[in-house]
Design a protein around this motif. Structure first.
Motif, short mmCIF file in Angstrom:
data_model
loop_
_atom_site.label_atom_id
_atom_site.label_comp_id
_atom_site.label_asym_id
_atom_site.label_seq_id
_atom_site.Cartn_x
_atom_site.Cartn_y
_atom_site.Cartn_z
N SER A 38 31.86 1.04 83.57
CA SER A 38 31.76 -0.37 83.23
C SER A 38 30.43 -1.00 83.66
O SER A 38 30.03 -0.88 84.82
CB SER A 38 32.91 -1.13 83.90
N LYS A 39 29.81 -1.68 82.72
CA LYS A 39 28.57 -2.41 83.02
C LYS A 39 28.85 -3.50 84.05
O LYS A 39 28.04 -3.76 84.94
CB LYS A 39 28.00 -3.01 81.74
N ASN A 40 30.02 -4.15 83.93
CA ASN A 40 30.36 -5.22 84.87
C ASN A 40 30.44 -4.72 86.31
O ASN A 40 29.99 -5.41 87.23
CB ASN A 40 31.69 -5.87 84.47
N HIS A 41 31.00 -3.55 86.51
CA HIS A 41 31.04 -2.97 87.85
C HIS A 41 29.63 -2.72 88.37
O HIS A 41 29.33 -2.96 89.54
CB HIS A 41 31.84 -1.65 87.86
N LYS A 44 27.37 -5.82 89.96
CA LYS A 44 27.49 -6.14 91.40
C LYS A 44 26.84 -5.04 92.24
O LYS A 44 26.16 -5.34 93.22
CB LYS A 44 28.95 -6.32 91.79
#
Length: 148
Positions: A38-41, A44
Motif C-alpha cells: 500500500s502506498k498509504n502505508h 507514513k
C-alpha cells in the motif's frame, strides 16, 4: 521475535533506495508497486524515515526520495529500535500492564531479556550496505535497469 509491518516496510524502503543509489530519486508509488504494498502505508514510513534523517525528500515536479546518508552508516539495529513501537515481547516487559502473578520470581524474563539484547546486538552488526551487497541481483528483482 517478530518485527512489525511498519519496521519491515521501513527496511524495505531503505533497501530499495540503497540499491537505487543516492544519485537517483524514487517515488513512493514506485516503491509500493515494486513491493506490491500500500502506498498509504509507505507515506507514513517515508515521512518518519525522513524525520530520522535516513532519507531526503525532494518536492515538486521531478521530485522523489533518496537516501540522505551513505548505506554504510545506516545500522540495521538502530533502524529497528527507531521503528518498533516497543520490545515488550512478554507481558512482564511492560511494567504498566504487567499482571503476571509469577513476575517477582520468574527467571524466564531474564532469559528473554538476554535473548532480546543478543538479537539487537546481531542487528547492530549489519549496515544497510551489508544487506544490499548483491545490488545487481536486487536490481533485477526490483525490475530496475543496472546503472551505467
Amino acid at each position: 521475535m517478530r518485527l512489525t509491518v511498519y519496521t519491515d516496510y521501513s527496511l524495505r524502503v531503505l533497501m530499495y533506495l540503497g540499491v537505487r543509489g543516492q544519485d537517483h530519486l524514487a517515488t513512493i508509488q514506485e516503491i509500493a508497486d515494486t513491493y506490491q504494498i500500500s502506498k498509504n502505508h509507505l507515506m507514513k514510513v517515508t515521512y518518519d524515515l525522513g524525520k530520522y534523517g535516513y532519507i531526503e525528500t525532494i518536492r515538486g515536479r521531478g521530485g522523489g526520495i533518496r537516501l540522505a546518508i551513505d548505506p554504510q552508516e545506516i545500522v540495521i539495529g538502530e533502524v529497528v529500535r527507531k521503528t518498533e513501537e516497543d520490545f515488550h515481547i512478554v507481558e512482564c516487559f511492560n511494567p504498566e500492564n504487567n499482571l503476571c502473578r509469577i513476575a517477582p520470581e520468574c527467571r524466564l524474563k531474564n532469559a528473554l531479556y538476554e535473548a532480546l539484547q543478543a538479537y539487537l546486538k546481531v542487528l547492530d552488526s549489519y549496515t544497510l550496505e551489508d544487506v544490499i551487497h548483491s545490488k545487481t541481483s536486487l536490481m533485477q528483482l526490483f525490475g530496475l535497469e543496472e546503472k551505467e
